[in-house]
Design an enzyme around this catalytic site. Structure first.
Site, PDB file in Angstrom:
ATOM      1  N   LYS A 134      50.434  36.466  35.222  1.00  0.00           N
ATOM      2  CA  LYS A 134      49.253  37.276  35.462  1.00  0.00           C
ATOM      3  C   LYS A 134      48.061  36.601  34.772  1.00  0.00           C
ATOM      4  O   LYS A 134      48.230  36.041  33.681  1.00  0.00           O
ATOM      5  CB  LYS A 134      49.499  38.688  34.892  1.00  0.00           C
ATOM      6  CG  LYS A 134      48.291  39.607  34.876  1.00  0.00           C
ATOM      7  CD  LYS A 134      47.884  40.027  36.260  1.00  0.00           C
ATOM      8  CE  LYS A 134      46.506  40.674  36.274  1.00  0.00           C
ATOM      9  NZ  LYS A 134      45.987  40.865  37.634  1.00  0.00           N
ATOM     10  N   ASN A 168      42.114  29.658  36.413  1.00  0.00           N
ATOM     11  CA  ASN A 168      41.626  30.560  37.442  1.00  0.00           C
ATOM     12  C   ASN A 168      40.105  30.472  37.425  1.00  0.00           C
ATOM     13  O   ASN A 168      39.453  31.100  36.615  1.00  0.00           O
ATOM     14  CB  ASN A 168      42.118  31.981  37.152  1.00  0.00           C
ATOM     15  CG  ASN A 168      41.628  32.976  38.173  1.00  0.00           C
ATOM     16  OD1 ASN A 168      40.831  32.638  39.044  1.00  0.00           O
ATOM     17  ND2 ASN A 168      42.102  34.204  38.073  1.00  0.00           N
ATOM     18  N   CYS A 224      38.499  34.026  40.341  1.00  0.00           N
ATOM     19  CA  CYS A 224      38.761  35.447  40.514  1.00  0.00           C
ATOM     20  C   CYS A 224      37.498  36.137  41.041  1.00  0.00           C
ATOM     21  O   CYS A 224      36.444  36.064  40.416  1.00  0.00           O
ATOM     22  CB  CYS A 224      39.179  36.112  39.207  1.00  0.00           C
ATOM     23  SG  CYS A 224      39.461  37.874  39.425  1.00  0.00           S
ATOM     24  N   ASN A 259      48.360  31.253  33.683  1.00  0.00           N
ATOM     25  CA  ASN A 259      47.119  31.310  34.453  1.00  0.00           C
ATOM     26  C   ASN A 259      46.040  31.901  33.560  1.00  0.00           C
ATOM     27  O   ASN A 259      46.201  33.013  33.043  1.00  0.00           O
ATOM     28  CB  ASN A 259      47.346  32.167  35.703  1.00  0.00           C
ATOM     29  CG  ASN A 259      46.097  32.285  36.566  1.00  0.00           C
ATOM     30  OD1 ASN A 259      45.138  32.942  36.183  1.00  0.00           O
ATOM     31  ND2 ASN A 259      46.134  31.670  37.728  1.00  0.00           N
ATOM     32  N   THR A 319      51.188  37.827  47.700  1.00  0.00           N
ATOM     33  CA  THR A 319      51.185  39.184  48.224  1.00  0.00           C
ATOM     34  C   THR A 319      52.530  39.605  48.812  1.00  0.00           C
ATOM     35  O   THR A 319      52.879  40.790  48.774  1.00  0.00           O
ATOM     36  CB  THR A 319      50.053  39.302  49.256  1.00  0.00           C
ATOM     37  OG1 THR A 319      48.845  38.883  48.619  1.00  0.00           O
ATOM     38  CG2 THR A 319      49.867  40.725  49.739  1.00  0.00           C
ATOM     39  N   GLY A 350      48.954  33.939  52.010  1.00  0.00           N
ATOM     40  CA  GLY A 350      49.611  34.686  53.091  1.00  0.00           C
ATOM     41  C   GLY A 350      51.023  34.263  53.423  1.00  0.00           C
ATOM     42  O   GLY A 350      51.534  34.593  54.490  1.00  0.00           O
ATOM     43  N   ASN A 407      42.747  30.987  46.426  1.00  0.00           N
ATOM     44  CA  ASN A 407      42.675  32.330  45.863  1.00  0.00           C
ATOM     45  C   ASN A 407      42.229  33.264  46.988  1.00  0.00           C
ATOM     46  O   ASN A 407      42.113  32.845  48.135  1.00  0.00           O
ATOM     47  CB  ASN A 407      41.681  32.332  44.691  1.00  0.00           C
ATOM     48  CG  ASN A 407      41.973  33.465  43.716  1.00  0.00           C
ATOM     49  OD1 ASN A 407      42.337  34.566  44.120  1.00  0.00           O
ATOM     50  ND2 ASN A 407      41.809  33.208  42.426  1.00  0.00           N
ATOM     51  N   THR A 408      41.967  34.508  46.674  1.00  0.00           N
ATOM     52  CA  THR A 408      41.674  35.486  47.734  1.00  0.00           C
ATOM     53  C   THR A 408      40.278  35.284  48.329  1.00  0.00           C
ATOM     54  O   THR A 408      39.379  34.757  47.698  1.00  0.00           O
ATOM     55  CB  THR A 408      41.759  36.914  47.176  1.00  0.00           C
ATOM     56  OG1 THR A 408      40.893  37.011  46.040  1.00  0.00           O
ATOM     57  CG2 THR A 408      43.174  37.260  46.768  1.00  0.00           C
ATOM     58  N   ASN A 430      42.351  43.546  46.979  1.00  0.00           N
ATOM     59  CA  ASN A 430      42.569  44.113  45.653  1.00  0.00           C
ATOM     60  C   ASN A 430      41.347  43.875  44.804  1.00  0.00           C
ATOM     61  O   ASN A 430      40.592  42.921  45.011  1.00  0.00           O
ATOM     62  CB  ASN A 430      43.819  43.510  44.991  1.00  0.00           C
ATOM     63  CG  ASN A 430      43.498  42.263  44.207  1.00  0.00           C
ATOM     64  OD1 ASN A 430      43.025  42.324  43.066  1.00  0.00           O
ATOM     65  ND2 ASN A 430      43.710  41.103  44.812  1.00  0.00           N
TER      66      ASN A 430
END
Lengths: 266, 303
Positions: free
Chosen positions: B45, B126, B129, B99, B265, B243, B191-192, B69
């Site tokens: 995390k 990271n 984010c 991370n 995910t 994905g 990343n997202t 999220n």
């Protein structure tokens, strides 16, 4: 030894007591034997995320368990049309349920879909010689659910509706006030009594406040938008007070969904 | 007999499947469901200098082929991690990646210094984010910042440093090259994708944070394209994600150029996803007479 978490379960029964609710019964000896009142399953509903649904009852001998679903979005609509014979992937049993074993009397206070997991509490009380009192609140008599089952299973029941067409007008919190007053009048020993609440937050808060005022223990089942259901994604957090009084985030799915009412930050 | 082993620079993994940061906690929940030594690695995390409570709920919004999220890096802080979580993670028998996410430039190196004294296998920066108001993604969308942050971390540690890239930029390969210039040992992407879901009845975003990071199968084609573009641009290893739900998805990323993949995910829908993917990947390789899974990396036959 790893524990199996995902099960493909066959639907063996589908009941639709009214337009808003469907009750599905699944065959799963594993979940039926392990599940405790207040726990839930995370059901695949033909959408990306699963849908967390509280367990309504178990038949440990037959290896069956049931869930009650309010049809309110695409996911629950998809679940509501599933017919017996169909197989569904689900995760469970998940979360920490109600801790009932230190009590002689349990008053369940439920509103809306909250009455489903509380039926499991009453079933458990009946099987374990705990005096169960069921307080249920509904929108109206027409939308009421499980009233016969609660009447058969619990030692006493009290039903309320917002529409004022059941025994008591108002929500379950109002009905609870009458139940507590009766017990106090009868000089009942409340030291080993628990109030177990599940439903709208305002109802649970009212129940928790009444419990505190009467010196009765109270546990509440919280709900937040959930994803994984197993505690890794941290989306379903709720604010609680830690042992040192500090505010912290608890995961509804893995730390709850049932919490001591005293720990909840309303 | 298939060899699923892969190397990310000097670091050897028994297979290419790594659990992605933020979808696996520190492994404690998942170790109940399968033996974590079956997978290649776990990325922790996202960690920050100080503990963080994260954003207000709702933090999740379902959408077509995935979810948004806005957790906002809820975590117990780097010191707690090193003392209470890392030793347990290191006992799983797979590669462990820390991370880290900084608010200030210096925080990355400060955390890397602390991690340098541990047995963690790699550090993933990271820089991407989307869910915190300051820092992080601001670093990740500025090539000179990526280079500078990477350099600052490489100066204080000999651990392999991976730079996790955001797709929310005009040119992801420019960002990857900046990471390489800064001395990164690998890049991981994507990343997202920043997104928003609106409730038309209330006319409010579903997420309390308004916007959030989109992940799930819907982002996969975007991610595969970016992995391929970056693979063609840099000389350092590329770790692909975005994905991945099954072994076929993972193989797609490897063919595009990834030497390893991260599964994120999917863990939220199928807790055993990483384990399932390793098993299916081995079966696929056997059926296709692929002896070394690493031979697939970058074997794309472009038109």
């Amino acid at each position: 030894m790893p524990q199996q978490i995902e099960f493909r379960c066959q639907i063996v029964k589908r009941q639709q007591p009214n337009a808003s609710f469907v009750i599905l019964t699944f065959a799963s000896p594993e979940i039926a034997s392990l599940a405790m009142p207040g726990q839930f399953v995370n059901i695949s509903a033909d959408k990306f995320l699963r849908r967390p649904i509280g367990i309504m009852s178990v038949d440990r001998e037959q290896g069956l368990f049931s869930v009650g679903i309010r049809i309110q979005g695409e996911g629950t609509l998809n679940l509501s049309v599933l017919q017996p014979g169909h197989y569904v992937s689900l995760l469970g049993p998940l979360g920490h349920g109600f801790k009932l074993d230190n009590y002689d009397r349990v008053i369940t206070v439920g509103g809306g879909t909250g009455v489903f997991p509380l039926f499991f509490v009453q079933q458990y009380c009946q099987e374990h010689g705990i005096e169960g009192i069921a307080v249920c609140g509904y929108r109206s008599a027409a939308e009421s659910i499980l009233t016969e089952e609660f009447t058969k299973t619990a030692c006493a029941v009290s039903f309320a509706s917002d529409a004022g067409d059941m025994t008591i007008a108002g929500h379950a919190g109002h009905a609870l006030a009458g139940v507590i007053a009766d017990l106090i009048e009868k000089k009942a020993d409340l030291s080993r009594t628990l109030i177990a609440a599940c439903g709208p937050k305002i109802m649970m808060r009212t129940a928790a406040e009444q419990a505190a005022a009467a010196g009765i223990s109270c546990q509440v089942s919280l709900e937040e938008r959930m994803a994984c259901g197993v505690g890794v994604c941290l989306v379903c957090v709720c604010k609680t007070k830690g042992s040192d009084g500090e505010i912290e985030n608890s995961r509804c799915c893995a730390d709850g969904p049932v919490f001591d009412a005293e720990a909840v930050v309303w | 007999m298939v060899n699923l082993g892969v190397s990310i620079g000097e670091l050897k993994l028994k297979n290419p499947v790594i659990a992605a940061s933020g979808t696996f906690g520190f492994g404690r929940e998942m170790e109940k469901y399968y033996d974590l030594s079956n997978i290649g690695g776990i990325s922790s995390k996202g960690l920050t200098i100080k503990p963080r409570l994260g954003n207000d709920v709702p933090r999740v919004a379902e959408c077509d082929a995935g979810m948004l999220n806005s957790v906002g890096l809820q975590n117990p802080g780097i010191e707690y991690f090193i003392e209470h979580e890392l030793p347990h993670m290191l006992s799983y028998g797979c590669v462990v990646i820390a991370n880290i996410a900084g608010h200030q430039f210096e925080e990355y190196a400060d955390m890397a210094k602390l991690l340098d004294k541990t047995d963690v296998d790699a550090i993933e920066l990271n820089l991407s984010c989307p869910n915190v108001s300051s820092g992080c993604m601001a670093f990740g969308s500025d090539a000179s910042m990526i280079r500078a942050v990477t350099e600052s971390v490489k100066t204080v540690t000999n651990k392999p440093v991976w730079v996790k890239l955001t797709p929310n930029v005009t040119s992801v390969s420019e960002m990857a090259l900046a990471a390489q210039d800064g001395g990164a040992d690998a890049v991981s992407l994507i990343n997202t994708l920043l997104g928003m879901v609106i409730d038309i009845e209330t006319r409010r975003p579903v997420l309390k944070n308004n916007a959030g990071g989109y992940s799930g199968p819907g982002v996969k084609p975007v991610a595969v394209r970016m992995v391929n573009e970056v693979f063609n641009s840099v000389d350092i290893p590329v770790i692909g994600m975005g994905g991945i739900m099954n072994a076929a998805d993972a193989l797609e990323f490897m063919i595009a150029g990834a030497c390893a993949v991260q599964v994120g995910t999917a863990n939220l829908v199928i807790p055993t996803a990483c384990n399932d993917i390793v098993i299916s990947m081995e079966e696929w390789a056997q059926n296709h007479e692929v002896e070394e899974i690493s031979s697939l990396t970058g074997c794309l036959r472009r038109w």
